[in-house]
Scaffold this motif. Structure first.
Motif, mmCIF file in Angstrom:
data_model
loop_
_atom_site.group_PDB
_atom_site.id
_atom_site.type_symbol
_atom_site.label_atom_id
_atom_site.label_comp_id
_atom_site.label_asym_id
_atom_site.label_seq_id
_atom_site.Cartn_x
_atom_site.Cartn_y
_atom_site.Cartn_z
ATOM 1 N N GLY A 143 -0.977 5.781 -2.460
ATOM 2 C CA GLY A 143 0.485 5.081 -3.128
ATOM 3 C C GLY A 143 1.751 4.949 -1.836
ATOM 4 O O GLY A 143 2.493 4.028 -2.354
ATOM 5 N N ARG A 144 1.275 5.075 -0.678
ATOM 6 C CA ARG A 144 2.278 4.669 0.302
ATOM 7 C C ARG A 144 1.435 3.802 1.478
ATOM 8 O O ARG A 144 2.205 2.646 1.665
ATOM 9 N N ASP A 145 0.499 4.296 1.963
ATOM 10 C CA ASP A 145 -0.090 3.681 3.131
ATOM 11 C C ASP A 145 -0.998 2.439 2.821
ATOM 12 O O ASP A 145 -1.555 2.265 1.845
ATOM 13 N N LYS A 146 -1.321 1.661 3.989
ATOM 14 C CA LYS A 146 -2.410 0.588 3.790
ATOM 15 C C LYS A 146 -3.253 0.473 4.787
ATOM 16 O O LYS A 146 -3.448 1.159 5.811
ATOM 17 N N ILE A 147 -4.263 -0.453 4.683
ATOM 18 C CA ILE A 147 -5.236 -0.774 5.674
ATOM 19 C C ILE A 147 -5.340 -2.355 6.100
ATOM 20 O O ILE A 147 -4.741 -2.876 4.853
ATOM 21 N N LEU A 148 -5.507 -2.596 7.225
ATOM 22 C CA LEU A 148 -5.732 -4.010 7.325
ATOM 23 C C LEU A 148 -7.369 -4.531 7.385
ATOM 24 O O LEU A 148 -7.824 -3.939 8.196
ATOM 25 N N VAL A 149 -7.501 -5.815 6.704
ATOM 26 C CA VAL A 149 -9.072 -5.926 6.851
ATOM 27 C C VAL A 149 -8.843 -7.692 7.236
ATOM 28 O O VAL A 149 -7.815 -8.100 6.915
ATOM 29 N N LEU A 161 -3.823 -3.225 0.617
ATOM 30 C CA LEU A 161 -4.549 -3.858 1.626
ATOM 31 C C LEU A 161 -3.575 -5.029 2.348
ATOM 32 O O LEU A 161 -2.669 -5.494 1.453
ATOM 33 N N VAL A 162 -3.741 -5.170 3.452
ATOM 34 C CA VAL A 162 -2.967 -6.328 4.205
ATOM 35 C C VAL A 162 -4.057 -6.964 4.680
ATOM 36 O O VAL A 162 -5.154 -6.729 5.318
ATOM 37 N N LYS A 163 -4.353 -8.542 4.195
ATOM 38 C CA LYS A 163 -5.698 -9.236 4.616
ATOM 39 C C LYS A 163 -4.979 -10.350 5.687
ATOM 40 O O LYS A 163 -3.948 -11.081 5.573
ATOM 41 N N VAL A 164 -5.753 -10.253 6.869
ATOM 42 C CA VAL A 164 -5.428 -11.193 7.658
ATOM 43 C C VAL A 164 -7.002 -12.037 8.192
ATOM 44 O O VAL A 164 -7.585 -11.314 8.817
#
Ligand code: PMP
Length: 406
Positions: free
Chosen positions: A121-127, A146-149
């Motif tokens: 509910g707070r943190d993210k991963i980058l893919v 999710l953070v998408k780059v």
């Protein structure tokens, strides 16, 4: 890097008191009567207690002790995994079992990392799409964002280092992104990432997070010394995942590994189910990872890898001869290839790709993967390299199917 495990990992995991059993103190070495774990003292319900490998060659598996819980630590298996990746090409330090987490496939490692580092509910991963789907599925299961780059465009499909660096520097996102999942060789790209690009992410000066490099397909890469596993001796913020599911041909036993610093490996081991690796899985894996002297499977792995690479090279030669097949979109570092299908005007065509995918399966009995919905993969099919006969049948079926969908 700005990595600090004490502030990066979840506080509840750092404070966790791991599960303990009596056998952490008193070993199962044949001298003790084991009345501690509620096992069945009369043994396994099996009519035979040895399983022989196909062809009855090599050591047999002992099934007579399957009434006992497996070893929660798997040190001998971890040592064999270390031996496999020790080259001293990148470091004078040596990987040891303390650098390892072993899981039910690398899929368990993907999930364990999320549970270790990301507050739901707070943190993210980058893919970096296009990439392996389980990173985002596992993130969703754990209520992690999710953070998408996206990767750079085909055919290189490299890391967009400035864009990743910018995301990890962003004042609103940086503190929330705990993990960056990189896939090398990539699925579905088939391309090895550049070591310098991975190093650039590892060296980010202000971001407090972990870089995860998924090397599921590493043994199919022609680049010598392609694996970054040994970098885990040098970089406290690196995790390198591998698996026996691909080059070793053991997808059915479910064994994956994560190489990490001893501190990160200890944390991952503290949160896993104590008996995640079955005795059968460990026994088969140890057999596969042993050299010829022990009747082991390493020579077999090298043989099948050479055959698959020969068939991959054959596909690269023969695919362009088929009308309607466009360029090879990705790299040649895996046991699959990504090809785009073309329309009548010679443009990448998702409608054709989807039609070919469906017709191949329904009328020819050949199942590949349609990847055309993914970023940068318009009109693409991902084809796993098969045996020589399978590749022959695939090529003929594809040629006929492309003619039919026109
Ligand atoms: N990573 C990648 C990139 C994969 O393609 C796969 C399997 N398709 C996995 C991990 C999962 O492998 P395992 O069988 O070890 O769970």
């Amino acid at each position: 890097s700005a990595f600090n495990l004490e502030t990066c990992a979840r506080p509840n995991i750092l404070a966790l008191e791991p599960y303990r059993c009596a056998r952490d103190d008193y070993k199962d070495d044949g001298t003790n009567i084991l009345l501690d774990a509620n096992e069945n003292a009369y043994g396994p319900s099996l009519s035979s207690t040895t399983a022989l490998p196909p062809g009855n060659q090599g050591p047999s598996l002992d099934l007579s002790t399957l009434h006992r819980y497996p070893d929660p630590h798997q040190e001998p298996l971890k040592q064999l995994l270390c031996n496999l990746r020790t080259t001293h090409a990148h470091t004078s330090k040596t990987l040891t079992p303390a650098n390892l987490f072993v899981g039910v496939g690398s899929d368990e490692a993907i999930d364990a990392l999320l549970r270790c580092f990301c507050v739901p509910g707070r943190d993210k991963i980058l893919v970096c799409p296009p990439t392996y789907g389980m990173y985002s599925v596992s993130a969703q299961v754990n209520d992690v964002g999710l953070v998408k780059v996206p990767l750079l465009p085909a055919p290189q499909f490299g890391i967009d280092v400035p864009a990743v660096t910018a995301a990890l520097s962003s004042s609103s996102e940086s503190a929330r992104i705990k993990l960056v999942y990189l896939c090398s060789p990539g699925n579905p790209t088939g391309s090895l990432l550049h070591k310098d690009d991975v190093r650039a992410v590892l060296e980010h000066p202000t971001w407090n997070g972990v870089v995860v490099v998924d090397e599921a397909y590493i043994d199919f890469s022609p680049s010598p010394g392609a694996s970054l596993a040994e970098w885990a001796c040098e970089w406290p913020n690196l995790v390198v995942m591998q698996t026996l599911s691909k080059a070793f041909g053991l997808a059915g036993i479910r064994l994956g590994a994560a190489f990490a610093s001893p501190a990160v490996a200890r944390l991952l081991n503290s949160l896993k189910a104590p008996y995640n690796i079955s005795s059968l899985t460990a026994g088969v894996a140890e057999h596969a990872l042993s050299g010829e002297a022990g009747g082991g499977g390493l020579a077999r792995m090298r043989e099948s890898r050479a055959k698959l690479i020969a068939q991959r090279e054959r596909l690269v030669r023969e695919m362009p001869r088929i009308a309607g097949v466009g360029r090879l979109r990705g790299g040649e570092d895996s046991n699959f290839l990504l090809y785009e299908m073309l329309d009548a005007e010679g443009k990448p065509d998702n409608v054709t790709a989807l039609a070919v995918y469906e017709k191949l399966a329904e009328t020819k009995g050949v199942v590949v993967r349609f990847r055309g919905k993914e970023h940068g993969c318009l009109g693409c099919l991902r084809i796993t390299v098969g045996t020589k006969d399978e590749v022959t049948r695939f090529l003929a079926s594809l040629e006929r199917t492309l003619a039919e969908v026109r």
